[in-house]
Design an enzyme around this catalytic site. Structure first.
Site, PDB file in Angstrom:
ATOM      1  NE  ARG A   1      -2.156  -1.291   3.575  1.00  0.00           N
ATOM      2  CZ  ARG A   1      -2.593  -1.205   4.815  1.00  0.00           C
ATOM      3  NH1 ARG A   1      -3.794  -0.729   5.065  1.00  0.00           N
ATOM      4  NH2 ARG A   1      -1.837  -1.591   5.829  1.00  0.00           N
TER       5      ARG A   1
ATOM      6  CG  ASP B   1       7.489  -6.339  -3.234  1.00  0.00           C
ATOM      7  OD1 ASP B   1       7.676  -6.761  -2.073  1.00  0.00           O
ATOM      8  OD2 ASP B   1       6.403  -5.880  -3.619  1.00  0.00           O
TER       9      ASP B   1
ATOM     10  CB  ALA C   1      11.965  10.453  10.482  1.00  0.00           C
ATOM     11  N   PRO C   2      10.775   7.980  12.341  1.00  0.00           N
ATOM     12  CG  PRO C   2      10.023   8.290  14.514  1.00  0.00           C
ATOM     13  CD  PRO C   2      11.153   8.628  13.599  1.00  0.00           C
TER      14      PRO C   2
ATOM     15  CG  HIS D   1      -0.907   2.992  14.183  1.00  0.00           C
ATOM     16  ND1 HIS D   1      -0.463   3.569  15.343  1.00  0.00           N
ATOM     17  CD2 HIS D   1      -0.358   3.714  13.167  1.00  0.00           C
ATOM     18  CE1 HIS D   1       0.345   4.585  15.051  1.00  0.00           C
ATOM     19  NE2 HIS D   1       0.409   4.700  13.739  1.00  0.00           N
TER      20      HIS D   1
ATOM     21  CE  LYS E   1       2.748   1.080  14.128  1.00  0.00           C
ATOM     22  NZ  LYS E   1       3.727   1.093  13.028  1.00  0.00           N
TER      23      LYS E   1
ATOM     24  CB  THR F   1       4.741   8.143  15.504  1.00  0.00           C
ATOM     25  OG1 THR F   1       5.007   7.917  14.117  1.00  0.00           O
ATOM     26  CG2 THR F   1       4.422   9.612  15.719  1.00  0.00           C
TER      27      THR F   1
END
Length: 278
Positions: A24, A46, A133-134, A166, A170, A177
């Site tokens: 996605r 991939d 960065a998260p 989330h 996940k 974050t």
């Protein structure tokens, strides 16, 4: 005398490779690269088991790019200036090893890294430029800056709780974050998150220990990402909240990070660097 005008100089477009090309986030990144005026898709990666391997990277859009999705890292990265990676820690580290070897820069939005794995990323950043960065969202990173300011002002007498939600797919918790939010708050108050974090509460927990930073995790449905930080004092509560309604913010932030790396050769950077918030 009639002069002849020379053609205007054009700036070469930034050549971007995307990891997890059939997922996605990968597809959203590919679409964002295609829609930009200054970037071009140069590679699509991939896993070997993906049924998309061998197909055109933009086939899902009903158009041809001439860029095949491949599991061969060197083939997928050989024409790229920068890789954007939102996959899994093990895969990202494998990709980064080849990036460092080929001189390809990397934007890493993958979460769930251990301390040892983060040290590996820092080592690769000595060979190529990395934005790590998260969360690549511009809004989230502005939120982090606000939390830094709030943490300095709301230190003594305020308890800190971080709640994040989330989607049900996940796999890591708390989110990268949420952890970054805790780190920013702890550092702003001259401490370390590892000394203050409380990730679980069950049964007879006793009274809340002063100075701790509590985390609560929600997983369900198709929630893209929501984070609320509470500074709870006597008689008042300050809440700072960010909600993502789609992943578009992540793609736009990722492209800003890729552009930022265009003039860097080596080094580890974060979104505060990209946005000029440091």
């Amino acid at each position: 005398m009639t002069g002849t005008s020379s053609p205007a100089a054009t700036t070469p477009r930034l050549r971007v490779a995307v990891a997890g090309a059939s997922g996605r986030m990968g597809r959203m990144l590919i679409e964002a690269v295609r829609a930009s005026d200054d970037c071009v898709l140069a590679g699509a990666l991939d896993v070997a088991a993906s049924p998309a391997v061998g197909s055109d990277a933009t086939a899902f859009l009903g158009i041809a790019s001439g860029v095949p999705i491949t599991a061969d890292l060197r083939a997928g990265l050989q024409h790229a200036d920068v890789l954007i990676d939102f996959t899994r820690p093990e895969g990202t580290l494998a990709h980064l090893a080849v990036c460092a070897e080929l001189g390809v820069k990397a934007v890493i939005g993958t979460t769930g890294f251990s301390a040892v794995q983060k040290a590996e990323i820092a080592a690769y950043a000595e060979k190529t430029a990395v934005v790590f960065a998260p969360n690549m969202s511009v809004g989230v990173n502005v939120t982090l800056k606000l939390l830094q300011m709030a943490a300095k002002a709301l230190g003594e007498g305020y308890d800190v709780e971080i709640v994040e939600a989330h989607h049900k797919h996940k796999v890591d918790a708390p989110s990268g974050t949420a952890l970054k939010m805790g780190e920013v708050i702890a550092e702003a108050q001259g401490t370390r998150l590892s000394d203050r974090a409380v990730y679980e509460r069950y049964g007879d927990t006793g009274a809340r220990q002063q100075g701790t930073i509590g985390f609560a995790t929600i997983r369900g449905g198709d929630v893209v990402g929501e984070h609320t930080v509470m500074f709870i004092g006597a008689g008042e509560r300050v809440e700072v909240t960010h909600k993502s309604n789609s992943r578009v913010g992540y793609t736009e932030g990722s492209l800003r990070a890729a552009r930022f790396l265009a003039t860097r050769r080596t080094g580890m950077f974060d979104m505060f660097d990209v946005l000029g918030l440091n």
